[in-house]
Design an enzyme around this catalytic site. Structure first.
Site, PDB file in Angstrom:
ATOM      1  N   SER A  11      58.394 -50.666  50.192  1.00  0.00           N
ATOM      2  CA  SER A  11      59.639 -51.399  50.401  1.00  0.00           C
ATOM      3  C   SER A  11      60.423 -51.437  49.094  1.00  0.00           C
ATOM      4  CB  SER A  11      59.331 -52.819  50.879  1.00  0.00           C
ATOM      5  OG  SER A  11      58.546 -53.471  49.912  1.00  0.00           O
ATOM      6  N   ASP A  15      64.896 -55.949  51.259  1.00  0.00           N
ATOM      7  CA  ASP A  15      65.787 -57.026  50.827  1.00  0.00           C
ATOM      8  C   ASP A  15      66.995 -56.410  50.119  1.00  0.00           C
ATOM      9  OD1 ASP A  15      63.197 -56.864  49.011  1.00  0.00           O
ATOM     10  OD2 ASP A  15      64.843 -57.332  47.655  1.00  0.00           O
ATOM     11  N   ARG A  47      60.733 -55.772  59.651  1.00  0.00           N
ATOM     12  CA  ARG A  47      59.828 -55.017  58.761  1.00  0.00           C
ATOM     13  C   ARG A  47      58.998 -54.019  59.545  1.00  0.00           C
ATOM     14  NH1 ARG A  47      57.652 -56.800  53.602  1.00  0.00           N
ATOM     15  NH2 ARG A  47      59.194 -58.173  52.747  1.00  0.00           N
TER      16      ARG A  47
HETATM   17  N1  ADE Z   1      60.166 -54.215  46.554  1.00  0.00           N
HETATM   18  C1  ADE Z   1      60.786 -54.799  47.592  1.00  0.00           C
HETATM   19  N2  ADE Z   1      61.797 -55.551  47.168  1.00  0.00           N
HETATM   20  C2  ADE Z   1      61.809 -55.450  45.820  1.00  0.00           C
HETATM   21  C3  ADE Z   1      62.600 -56.018  44.812  1.00  0.00           C
HETATM   22  N3  ADE Z   1      63.601 -56.839  45.114  1.00  0.00           N
HETATM   23  N4  ADE Z   1      62.323 -55.728  43.530  1.00  0.00           N
HETATM   24  C4  ADE Z   1      61.303 -54.900  43.242  1.00  0.00           C
HETATM   25  N5  ADE Z   1      60.520 -54.354  44.145  1.00  0.00           N
HETATM   26  C5  ADE Z   1      60.769 -54.608  45.430  1.00  0.00           C
END
Ligand code: ADE
Length: 235
Positions: free
Chosen positions: A90, A205, A218
């Protein structure tokens, strides 16, 4: 077995999917692979080998961050003769035209990690990049599956929580699509030891908009990414 992986030589396929989360490795093995066998439970960092469309594929948890991902990438390639590693994970989006659930293939990985500065004595800013053949296959596979895939550069950050959102704004100005925490190390180690590597990510995100996926989003988003990763691995 190697220092951190409990499998015997031959237990691990030449193509490995590398999710950060060991429970996601288990979910992928149980949901997508046939005849999946768990070959390691060392430190709870689960790894499985099974078949996808009749081809042998392994899925190995890598843990979070570049020190952990480096260990698994190094041992898979050097101790188990793995030829290609595809990180699936992610990311937090920076680009304003990306939305939750979008899938990204990382062509290259900028990093704030000191690992490569140490590697090159601070004399070179090494550019960790994806294997072009794997990247091209991933794009073809995504198109065939009807899943839009965005190709571009990302940031591999050492810290999940940052005090410097201004740096993220600058990186977005330079076309960096998203932030995750492993790709630069995986690309660098694969290059060093003659293996192929690619990172495919789902936007979980949006850092600038303060949005985050719920669990139903998700699962669906990750399903598309896993199918792209598996078809790319065996292509
Ligand atoms: N993996 C998923 N979201 C992230 C984020 N905001 N910063 C770093 N790694 C992530």
């Amino acid at each position: 077995m190697s220092v951190h992986i409990g499998g015997k030589p031959g237990d691990i396929a030449e193509r490995v999917l590398l999710p950060g989360d060991p429970m996601r490795a288990k979910w992928i093995a149980e949901t997508f692979l046939e005849d999946a066998v768990c070959y390691t439970e060392v430190r709870g960092m689960l790894g499985f080998t099974g078949t996808w469309k009749g081809e042998r594929v392994s899925v190995q948890g890598s843990g979070m961050g570049m020190p952990s991902a480096s260990i698994y990438t190094h041992e898979l390639i050097n101790e188990y003769n793995v030829k290609s590693v595809i990180r699936i994970g992610s990311c937090g989006a920076l680009a304003m035209d990306l939305n939750l659930g979008d899938v990204i293939a990382a062509i290259g990985s900028a990093t704030d990690s000191n690992m490569n500065r140490t590697r090159f004595d601070g004399l070179v800013d090494y550019a960790p990049v994806a294997d072009f053949g794997l990247l091209r296959k991933a794009v073809e596979v995504a198109e065939a599956q009807g899943t839009p895939i965005r190709v571009g550069p990302i940031l591999a950050a050492d810290a999940f929580y940052t005090d410097r959102p201004d740096l993220y704004d600058s990186l977005a100005d330079y076309g960096v699509l998203a932030v995750e925490m492993e790709s630069a190390a995986i690309y660098t180690i694969a290059a060093r030891y003659g293996a192929k590597a690619l990172t495919i990510l789902t936007v979980s995100d949006h850092i600038k908009r303060g949005e985050a996926m719920d669990s139903a989003q998700r699962e669906k988003g990750f399903t598309n990414m896993v199918k792209i990763g598996l078809d790319t691995a065996i292509a």
